[in-house]
Design a protein around this motif. Structure first.
Motif, mmCIF file in Angstrom:
data_model
loop_
_atom_site.group_PDB
_atom_site.id
_atom_site.type_symbol
_atom_site.label_atom_id
_atom_site.label_comp_id
_atom_site.label_asym_id
_atom_site.label_seq_id
_atom_site.Cartn_x
_atom_site.Cartn_y
_atom_site.Cartn_z
ATOM 1 N N LEU A 97 -14.810 -2.493 18.652
ATOM 2 C CA LEU A 97 -13.922 -1.761 17.760
ATOM 3 C C LEU A 97 -14.246 -2.120 16.308
ATOM 4 O O LEU A 97 -14.595 -3.261 16.007
ATOM 5 N N ILE A 98 -14.114 -1.163 15.419
ATOM 6 C CA ILE A 98 -14.450 -1.372 14.010
ATOM 7 C C ILE A 98 -13.162 -1.445 13.195
ATOM 8 O O ILE A 98 -12.414 -0.463 13.106
ATOM 9 N N PRO A 99 -12.869 -2.579 12.582
ATOM 10 C CA PRO A 99 -11.692 -2.644 11.693
ATOM 11 C C PRO A 99 -12.018 -1.966 10.359
ATOM 12 O O PRO A 99 -13.074 -2.179 9.770
ATOM 13 N N VAL A 100 -11.112 -1.134 9.909
ATOM 14 C CA VAL A 100 -11.284 -0.406 8.649
ATOM 15 C C VAL A 100 -9.997 -0.544 7.854
ATOM 16 O O VAL A 100 -8.894 -0.482 8.409
ATOM 17 N N THR A 101 -10.139 -0.751 6.557
ATOM 18 C CA THR A 101 -8.972 -0.793 5.672
ATOM 19 C C THR A 101 -9.169 0.222 4.544
ATOM 20 O O THR A 101 -10.254 0.764 4.352
ATOM 21 N N ILE A 102 -8.102 0.420 3.785
ATOM 22 C CA ILE A 102 -8.145 1.395 2.701
ATOM 23 C C ILE A 102 -7.367 0.866 1.510
ATOM 24 O O ILE A 102 -6.356 0.169 1.669
ATOM 25 N N SER A 103 -7.844 1.170 0.319
ATOM 26 C CA SER A 103 -7.129 0.828 -0.917
ATOM 27 C C SER A 103 -6.588 2.103 -1.526
ATOM 28 O O SER A 103 -7.249 3.153 -1.491
ATOM 29 N N VAL A 104 -5.392 2.005 -2.105
ATOM 30 C CA VAL A 104 -4.715 3.193 -2.623
ATOM 31 C C VAL A 104 -4.229 2.938 -4.043
ATOM 32 O O VAL A 104 -3.551 1.930 -4.312
ATOM 33 N N GLY A 105 -4.609 3.822 -4.960
ATOM 34 C CA GLY A 105 -4.071 3.788 -6.313
ATOM 35 C C GLY A 105 -3.115 4.951 -6.502
ATOM 36 O O GLY A 105 -3.428 6.089 -6.145
ATOM 37 N N VAL A 106 -1.949 4.656 -7.050
ATOM 38 C CA VAL A 106 -0.891 5.659 -7.168
ATOM 39 C C VAL A 106 -0.521 5.851 -8.625
ATOM 40 O O VAL A 106 -0.319 4.872 -9.363
ATOM 41 N N LYS A 107 -0.428 7.096 -9.049
ATOM 42 C CA LYS A 107 0.099 7.435 -10.381
ATOM 43 C C LYS A 107 1.359 8.249 -10.191
ATOM 44 O O LYS A 107 1.352 9.313 -9.565
ATOM 45 N N LEU A 108 2.465 7.725 -10.697
ATOM 46 C CA LEU A 108 3.740 8.433 -10.651
ATOM 47 C C LEU A 108 3.948 9.177 -11.963
ATOM 48 O O LEU A 108 3.867 8.588 -13.046
ATOM 49 N N CYS A 109 4.184 10.461 -11.868
ATOM 50 C CA CYS A 109 4.414 11.300 -13.049
ATOM 51 C C CYS A 109 5.880 11.710 -13.069
ATOM 52 O O CYS A 109 6.330 12.508 -12.244
ATOM 53 N N ALA A 110 6.626 11.150 -14.005
ATOM 54 C CA ALA A 110 8.052 11.411 -14.092
ATOM 55 C C ALA A 110 8.318 12.618 -14.984
ATOM 56 O O ALA A 110 7.509 12.962 -15.847
ATOM 57 N N PRO A 111 9.475 13.315 -14.817
ATOM 58 C CA PRO A 111 9.790 14.489 -15.623
ATOM 59 C C PRO A 111 9.704 14.285 -17.125
ATOM 60 O O PRO A 111 9.158 15.148 -17.824
ATOM 61 N N PRO A 112 10.198 13.162 -17.703
ATOM 62 C CA PRO A 112 10.076 13.015 -19.169
ATOM 63 C C PRO A 112 8.623 13.033 -19.638
ATOM 64 O O PRO A 112 8.298 13.602 -20.669
ATOM 65 N N GLU A 113 7.748 12.384 -18.873
ATOM 66 C CA GLU A 113 6.331 12.351 -19.239
ATOM 67 C C GLU A 113 5.713 13.741 -19.147
ATOM 68 O O GLU A 113 4.915 14.149 -19.994
ATOM 69 N N LEU A 114 6.112 14.497 -18.117
ATOM 70 C CA LEU A 114 5.555 15.838 -17.922
ATOM 71 C C LEU A 114 6.058 16.810 -18.975
ATOM 72 O O LEU A 114 5.393 17.797 -19.293
ATOM 73 N N ALA A 115 7.245 16.567 -19.491
ATOM 74 C CA ALA A 115 7.835 17.500 -20.448
ATOM 75 C C ALA A 115 7.223 17.399 -21.828
ATOM 76 O O ALA A 115 7.405 18.274 -22.669
ATOM 77 N N ARG A 116 6.490 16.299 -22.117
ATOM 78 C CA ARG A 116 5.871 16.150 -23.430
ATOM 79 C C ARG A 116 4.790 17.204 -23.628
ATOM 80 O O ARG A 116 3.976 17.460 -22.750
ATOM 81 N N ARG A 117 4.776 17.823 -24.781
ATOM 82 C CA ARG A 117 3.778 18.840 -25.100
ATOM 83 C C ARG A 117 2.752 18.256 -26.058
ATOM 84 O O ARG A 117 3.052 18.009 -27.225
ATOM 85 N N ASP A 118 1.582 17.941 -25.567
ATOM 86 C CA ASP A 118 0.514 17.480 -26.447
ATOM 87 C C ASP A 118 -0.786 18.083 -25.951
ATOM 88 O O ASP A 118 -0.809 18.925 -25.065
ATOM 89 N N GLU A 119 -1.887 17.666 -26.514
ATOM 90 C CA GLU A 119 -3.170 18.252 -26.176
ATOM 91 C C GLU A 119 -3.784 17.629 -24.926
ATOM 92 O O GLU A 119 -4.839 18.051 -24.467
ATOM 93 N N THR A 120 -3.148 16.619 -24.345
ATOM 94 C CA THR A 120 -3.696 15.945 -23.177
ATOM 95 C C THR A 120 -3.445 16.765 -21.918
ATOM 96 O O THR A 120 -2.333 17.220 -21.677
ATOM 97 N N ASP A 121 -4.481 16.964 -21.128
ATOM 98 C CA ASP A 121 -4.352 17.657 -19.849
ATOM 99 C C ASP A 121 -3.619 16.736 -18.882
ATOM 100 O O ASP A 121 -4.128 15.665 -18.526
#
Length: 466
Positions: free
Chosen positions: A411-435
């Motif tokens: 049997l082959i043991p396999v693991t995984i790494s996970v990076g998470v970015k949480l995007c909250a409503p205040p951050e999304l509501a900002r209007r700037d030139e950043t995609d």
């Protein structure tokens, strides 16, 4: 003047050609004339007509011969051909339909009927051309697509809609002896009965003196379920105005002068065959679109799909007032698996990992393979707690049970790494030139590398902007 299309008129009688040219030119069509079969192939190559109107009999051939010449050129195989026959020559009409011509007009005819038939045929051809343009494989470098010919269709469903049940039963009995297709009959008010089951491939509609039948044609043509259904109208008389209106309202063909079994069965066979071919082409296009958004190895969505889906999630999140989570996940030490067991084994591990990731996410978001052993997960309407729980489930789905390979007992043991970015409503509501999507990906990527540096097989969350 805007020319609406090129129509080739073939007739050995000059007065007939002149009359048709006057009628069609007045409707802004470009008219090309010919009088015989000789030289037709060169004329067709030079003019590339959108429709051909031909006399049933030419000085050196017939309308059937015209079709044979055009069928020899793949670029013209979809050009509609209408034969013009004497008004009361039923044998000529049936012969033309049997030869596969698109329609027959009885001469003399009213301008309204002629132009309505031309409009109907040109609309249908434009739709088919659009299908072929979308299927044009030159644009993606796979050579010329094969021409799909009209083949005998499978058993089709044909619905008959008449003013009375008695008329419907009579029409059904007459057609049953002429066609192999399955027939049902309904009265005109019973549209629900027609549409409650499987959508018919063709519907024959009685066109009475009132407008109910013509209104029904427009209704059927406007519905998504029946937009591509073959619609044949049956007019009890030779009323050209009623026939023209039926064609403009969506009928593929109109049989005038009552129900003629031979004519209707011939029209249905040709039209259903064409619908079958077009349906297959639509299915091919749908599959091609799905394939373009699918990773061929794992069956997951690919990067193209993921970017579109993520963009849609990011645009909708501020409107809904809830944030979303973006995860980038990477199988740990995957190169070592390839080096030790071979790339075929590595592919099996990737495929199994994809199944486990999809099972862990379920219907809550999307999972896509965006690189060799890298996956992207998008979760709309997600809180910090929900995202953390989901990420932990992802890790557990991979490391919780070793991977089994068919040709390797270990049997082959396999693991995984996970990076998470949480995007909250205040951050999304900002209007700037950043995609916001690119920004979220960069943040998730930094989180993934942080998880790798911290020892792998874990989750790292970034909540602030990159």
């Amino acid at each position: 003047m805007s020319v609406q299309g090129t129509i080739l008129v073939l007739d050995g009688v000059s007065t007939n050609r002149i009359m048709l040219k006057v009628q069609l030119t007045a409707a802004w069509y470009h008219v090309v004339q010919g009088e015989r079969l000789a030289g037709l192939a060169a004329l067709l190559r030079r003019t590339r007509p959108d429709l051909v109107l031909t006399a049933q009999t030419l000085p050196d051939g017939t309308a059937s011969d015209v079709k044979k010449v055009m069928a020899a050129d793949p670029a013209l195989i979809d050009v509609p051909i209408v034969a013009i026959a004497p008004q009361n020559d039923k044998a000529a009409r049936l012969r033309a339909l049997s030869d596969g011509l698109d329609d027959v007009l009885g001469h003399p005819f009213k301008d309204t009927l002629l132009l309505a038939r031309v409009r109907s045929l040109l609309r249908a051809r434009a739709d088919r051309q659009e299908l072929h343009l979308r299927d044009d494989s030159h644009s993606i470098g796979f050579g010329e697509s094969a021409q799909v010919l009209l083949a005998p269709p499978p058993i089709a469903q044909i619905a008959i809609l008449t003013q009375t049940a008695r008329t419907g039963a009579l029409w059904r009995k007459c057609l049953a002896g002429q066609t192999r297709h399955l027939l049902t009959n309904h009265t005109l008010p019973d549209l629900k009965g027609v549409l409650s089951g499987a959508t018919p491939d063709a519907i024959v509609v009685e066109l009475g003196s009132d407008a109910s039948g013509r209104n029904l044609l427009a209704d059927l043509r406007s519905r998504g379920a029946t937009r591509n259904t073959v619609l044949v109208g049956v007019s009890p008389d030779e009323n050209p105005g009623r026939a023209a209106e039926a064609l403009d309202r969506g009928a593929d063909a109109v049989c005038m002068g009552g129900f003629h079994t031979d004519e209707i069965s011939l029209r249905l066979e040709t039209l259903i065959a064409r619908k079958t071919r077009d349906d297959r082409l639509r299915a091919t296009l749908r599959k091609g679109l799905a394939d373009s958004l699918t990773d061929p190895l794992t069956g997951l969505h690919n990067r193209r799909y993921a970017m579109r889906a993520l963009d849609q999630i990011a645009r909708q999140a501020p409107e809904e007032g809830r944030g979303f989570a973006l995860m980038l996940a990477d199988l740990d030490h995957f190169k070592a698996i390839n080096d030790r067991f071979g790339h075929a084994a590595g592919d099996l591990v990737l495929t199994e990992a994809a199944h486990r990731l999809q099972a862990a996410i379920g219907e809550t978001g999307f999972v896509a393979r965006i690189g060799g052993e890298e996956f992207m997960i998008g979760l709309p309407n997600t809180s910090t707690e929900q995202a953390l729980k989901q990420a932990e489930m992802i890790c557990e789905s991979i490391c919780g049970q070793p991977f089994r390979l068919p040709d390797h007992p270990a049997l082959i043991p396999v693991t995984i790494s996970v990076g998470v970015k949480l995007c909250a409503p205040p951050e999304l509501a900002r209007r700037d030139e950043t995609d916001p999507v690119s920004q979220a990906i960069r943040s998730a990527d930094k989180a993934l590398y942080a998880a790798k540096r911290a020892g792998r097989n874990q989750v790292y969350i970034r909540q602030s902007a990159a």
